[in-house]
Structures are given as C-alpha cells and as structure tokens.
Design a protein around this motif. Structure first.
Motif, short mmCIF file in Angstrom:
data_model
loop_
_atom_site.label_atom_id
_atom_site.label_comp_id
_atom_site.label_asym_id
_atom_site.label_seq_id
_atom_site.Cartn_x
_atom_site.Cartn_y
_atom_site.Cartn_z
N THR A 181 17.22 2.64 -6.22
CA THR A 181 17.83 1.69 -7.01
C THR A 181 19.52 1.77 -6.78
O THR A 181 20.15 2.83 -6.55
CB THR A 181 17.71 2.61 -8.39
N ASN A 182 19.92 -0.21 -6.80
CA ASN A 182 21.41 1.20 -6.63
C ASN A 182 21.97 0.90 -8.19
O ASN A 182 21.93 0.49 -9.23
CB ASN A 182 22.01 -0.76 -6.08
N LEU A 183 22.56 2.22 -7.66
CA LEU A 183 23.73 2.69 -8.78
C LEU A 183 24.44 2.70 -9.80
O LEU A 183 24.54 2.36 -10.68
CB LEU A 183 23.73 4.28 -8.43
N GLU A 184 25.10 1.54 -8.51
CA GLU A 184 26.15 0.33 -9.02
C GLU A 184 26.00 -0.32 -10.27
O GLU A 184 26.40 -0.67 -11.05
CB GLU A 184 27.13 0.27 -7.77
N SER A 185 25.17 -0.89 -9.69
CA SER A 185 24.67 -1.82 -10.48
C SER A 185 23.86 -1.76 -12.01
O SER A 185 24.30 -2.29 -12.39
CB SER A 185 23.40 -2.65 -9.67
N VAL A 186 23.20 -0.64 -11.86
CA VAL A 186 22.26 -0.35 -12.98
C VAL A 186 23.76 0.49 -14.07
O VAL A 186 23.59 0.23 -15.27
CB VAL A 186 22.07 1.08 -12.89
N ILE A 187 24.68 1.15 -13.93
CA ILE A 187 25.40 1.65 -14.02
C ILE A 187 26.40 0.58 -14.84
O ILE A 187 26.71 0.47 -16.18
CB ILE A 187 26.93 2.80 -13.23
N PHE A 188 26.51 -0.58 -14.08
CA PHE A 188 27.58 -1.26 -14.14
C PHE A 188 26.78 -2.61 -15.57
O PHE A 188 27.67 -3.27 -16.54
CB PHE A 188 28.75 -2.21 -12.75
N GLN A 189 25.67 -2.33 -15.33
CA GLN A 189 24.73 -3.81 -15.96
C GLN A 189 25.09 -3.01 -17.61
O GLN A 189 25.24 -3.25 -18.66
CB GLN A 189 23.35 -4.05 -15.37
N GLU A 190 25.36 -0.99 -17.81
CA GLU A 190 24.19 -0.66 -18.64
C GLU A 190 26.36 -0.79 -19.86
O GLU A 190 26.33 -0.60 -20.66
CB GLU A 190 24.06 0.71 -18.56
N ILE A 191 27.25 -0.85 -19.03
CA ILE A 191 28.72 -0.70 -19.69
C ILE A 191 28.97 -2.91 -19.69
O ILE A 191 29.42 -2.63 -20.72
CB ILE A 191 30.09 -0.79 -18.43
N LYS A 192 28.46 -3.19 -19.19
CA LYS A 192 28.54 -4.63 -19.90
C LYS A 192 27.62 -4.93 -20.89
O LYS A 192 28.67 -5.37 -21.88
CB LYS A 192 27.89 -5.55 -18.85
N GLY A 193 26.92 -4.15 -21.09
CA GLY A 193 26.44 -4.63 -22.99
C GLY A 193 27.34 -4.16 -23.52
O GLY A 193 26.61 -4.43 -25.01
N LEU A 194 27.71 -3.04 -22.93
CA LEU A 194 27.95 -1.79 -24.37
C LEU A 194 29.89 -2.64 -24.63
O LEU A 194 30.52 -1.55 -25.21
CB LEU A 194 28.88 -0.86 -23.90
N LYS A 195 30.24 -3.83 -23.41
CA LYS A 195 31.61 -4.00 -23.84
C LYS A 195 32.50 -4.70 -25.30
O LYS A 195 33.06 -3.93 -24.98
CB LYS A 195 31.47 -5.39 -23.14
N THR A 196 31.53 -5.04 -25.62
CA THR A 196 32.57 -5.29 -26.97
C THR A 196 32.65 -4.18 -27.89
O THR A 196 34.21 -4.01 -28.61
CB THR A 196 31.54 -6.53 -27.61
N ARG A 201 36.78 0.10 -29.28
CA ARG A 201 37.28 1.30 -29.38
C ARG A 201 38.04 1.98 -28.53
O ARG A 201 38.26 3.33 -28.74
CB ARG A 201 35.73 3.03 -29.40
N LYS A 202 39.13 0.84 -28.08
CA LYS A 202 39.44 1.43 -27.21
C LYS A 202 39.44 1.93 -25.91
O LYS A 202 39.68 3.23 -25.20
CB LYS A 202 41.23 1.64 -27.80
N ILE A 203 38.20 1.87 -25.38
CA ILE A 203 37.27 2.64 -24.23
C ILE A 203 37.27 2.48 -23.54
O ILE A 203 36.69 0.89 -22.96
CB ILE A 203 36.11 3.74 -24.34
N GLY A 204 37.29 2.91 -21.64
CA GLY A 204 37.43 2.54 -20.70
C GLY A 204 36.90 3.36 -19.85
O GLY A 204 35.67 4.40 -20.03
N PHE A 205 36.52 2.27 -18.32
CA PHE A 205 35.60 3.39 -17.32
C PHE A 205 36.02 3.55 -16.10
O PHE A 205 36.97 2.82 -15.21
CB PHE A 205 34.34 3.11 -17.23
N ASP A 206 36.12 4.83 -15.85
CA ASP A 206 36.60 4.81 -14.35
C ASP A 206 35.56 5.90 -13.65
O ASP A 206 34.83 6.82 -13.81
CB ASP A 206 37.34 6.71 -14.56
N VAL A 207 34.63 4.74 -12.80
CA VAL A 207 33.58 4.89 -12.62
C VAL A 207 34.05 5.29 -10.75
O VAL A 207 34.78 4.52 -10.24
CB VAL A 207 32.35 3.86 -12.13
N SER A 208 33.67 6.40 -9.46
CA SER A 208 33.42 6.89 -8.88
C SER A 208 32.70 7.34 -7.72
O SER A 208 32.04 8.18 -8.55
CB SER A 208 34.42 7.65 -9.15
#
Length: 334
Positions: A181-196, A201-208
């Motif tokens: 499983t592509n970890l990056e793809s799964v993580i960014f998909q979940e982040i995208k779903g919570l974008k609004t 809440r002025k929350i950002g993500f630092d993904v490494s």
C-alpha cells in the motif's frame, strides 16, 4: 473428583461408622456376645464397605466426569449417556434446556443479522442524499454559513462511516486483503477528506515519509488513519499535525502527533475502552467513545501495534508499528 464424591456420600459414611460403633457397643454391653467375633465382623464389613465405595466411585463419577468436559453448545460433544434413573433425569433436563437455548440463539443470530443488514442498507442509502447535500453546499455564497454546513456534513459523514465499520467488525478477518500500500496516497486522501474542517480550525499538516510503502489492508488501514487524524483535528486548533514514517528496529513505524489539549494521565489506560470519553471533559458531546475502541480492534486484526503518549495541554502522539511480512501468514491463511 474423589473429594467431591466423599463429600457427596458423607451421610453414607457417617451412618456406616455409627453403625459399626453401635455393634461394638452392644458387644461390650452384652457379655454373652464374643467381642472378638464382633470386631472381626466390623473389620470385614469395613473392607466390604471400602470396596463398595470404590466400585460406586467409578460408576457414579464416570457420568459427571464426562459432564464436566461437555460443551453445552458444541454439537461435536453430545450430552453424556446416563447409567442410572437419577442421571437420566439430569440428562433429560440438560438435553431439553440445551435445545431450547440453541433455538433461541439461532433466532437471535438471525435477528441480529437482519438488523445489521438493514442498518448497512440504510447507511448506503443515506449516502445518496449526503452527496447531493455536498453538491448543494458548493452553491452557498455565504462563506461562514458554507463552512458551518460543511463541518456539520462532515460530522454526519464520519459518524456514518464509523457505524458502517463497526457493523462490519465481526466479519473483519474475512474482509482483509493484505497488499503493498502506498502510504503517501492513503494519508493525503484522508487529509483531503478533512480539508474543510482543517481550514476552519486553521490546522495544517507536516508530512514526512521516510518509508513510502507498507504491507496492510488499504481499506481498513484508512479507517485507522481517519480515526486518529480526526481525533487530532478535533482536539487541536491553529497548529500543525505532524505525520512521520520511519524505520525503527527493523520495523516500519508511523507517528501522528498533534499539539492540542492532550489526554489526562489518568485516562491514558482507558482511551481504547468501549464507550470511554474522558474524565476531564466528561460533558464533551462531540465524543462517542467508539473511535479509538474500533481503531484498536482493527489494529489488532492487522497485527499493528498502537501506542500513545500524551501530556496535558501539550499534545498527543499515536505511534503505529507495522509487523514484518511473515506476520501476515496467519491473516492470509484465514
């Protein structure tokens, strides 16, 4: 079993001992009766009584020994056959009660299955108007109203998703498909779903991501991520959420760290308990107490070790440690 048998037959034993003493007493009271002869009779009768107890022990405990090993709802091990009228009464009642409970259990299972199917069907049906609502919200011109509607829509969507996975949980082991499983793809998909929600809440993500691929079930792992990221967003504000993957002691590890209100130390041991919310924020109506419970259950099925570290008002870190490849042999062989 010997001790239980002796306790059960204690009245027989006491009666026999009293009877022997009575015979000896009669011998001493009546001089015409030879005492030695009476003692000889008592000795022989005692030996006979001991042999009698041994025979009865073998005969009577055989049924109850088999009864101890009997599994009431296991068709492979039937009820032990009786060898006496009293044992026959026990066997008859056990048979009737077991059949009654089997019928009731079968009816309850059918009823629960029907309820589950109805609920799953309803959840899938409700997704259609939710999708329509999402499209309609895009046409709302007032940004504040639009943001509030999107937040409430997201809450409903996440609750339905949680309920859907909860109902599928009993059949989780039959629904797993382990793949690269592509970890990056799964993580960014979940982040995208919570974008609004994150923007609100002025929350950002630092993904490494130092490790980009893992072996897991993508669908159920996404559910784990969704619950952990949702929790991080829910209890944070105006801060970043750090997501990092790396290798530690030869195992792939993923950490999700927020800088929110944290978890009270007395709650740390209970956060994965079913229905537990918080002792510090007990009136928090936004929490159902099911998210982390389901997360733990799914993680156990995927052989993922989940750990948590937290400090009050400093944030929380959830760490997921993935198993080695050979750990999935048990899963794939199910």
């Amino acid at each position: 079993m010997i001790k239980k048998f002796l306790i059960e037959r204690m009245s027989w034993i006491i009666f026999f001992i009293v009877l022997q003493f009575f015979i000896i007493f009669i011998g001493f009271m009546d001089s015409t009766l030879p005492v030695l002869s009476l003692l000889y009779i008592v000795f022989l009768s005692s030996i006979g009584f001991i042999l009698f107890l041994i025979v009865r022990y073998q005969k009577e405990t055989n049924f109850y020994r088999r009864l101890e090993d009997w599994e009431p709802l296991d068709d492979v091990s039937p009820i032990p056959n009786s060898s006496s009228p009293l044992e026959a009464i026990v066997e008859k009642n056990l048979t009737e009660q077991t059949e009654h409970y089997k019928r009731e259990m079968s009816q309850n299972i059918t009823h629960v299955e029907q309820e589950k199917d109805d609920l799953l069907s309803w959840i899938h049906e409700i997704k259609t108007p939710l999708t329509a609502m999402q499209l309609m919200m895009e046409r709302v011109e007032q940004e504040d109203l639009k943001s509030q509607l999107q937040y409430e829509w997201l809450r409903v969507h996440l609750l339905l998703d949680q309920q859907l996975h909860q109902k599928r949980m009993p059949f989780l082991n039959h629904d797993l498909y382990i793949e690269r499983t592509n970890l990056e793809s799964v993580i960014f998909q979940e982040i995208k779903g919570l974008k609004t929600w994150c923007m609100q809440r002025k929350i950002g993500f630092d993904v490494s991501l130092h490790v980009t691929h893992i072996l897991t079930d993508a669908k159920w792992f996404s559910f784990i991520l969704r619950q952990l990221i949702t929790n991080a967003v829910k209890y944070s504000e105006a801060s970043d959420i750090d997501i990092e993957s790396y290798t530690k002691k030869g195992l792939t590890t993923l950490s999700i760290r927020d800088y929110g209100r944290g978890i009270d130390p007395r709650d740390l041991q209970r956060i994965f308990d079913k229905g537990f919310t918080s002792t510090r924020h007990h009136n928090d109506s936004a929490s159902t107490g099911m998210g982390l419970y389901l997360t733990k259950k799914v993680a156990e099925s995927l052989k993922i070790k989940i750990e948590v570290q937290s400090k009050r008002d400093e944030g929380t870190t959830f760490t997921l440690t993935f198993p080695k490849k050979n750990a999935f042999v048990d899963i794939t062989s199910m």
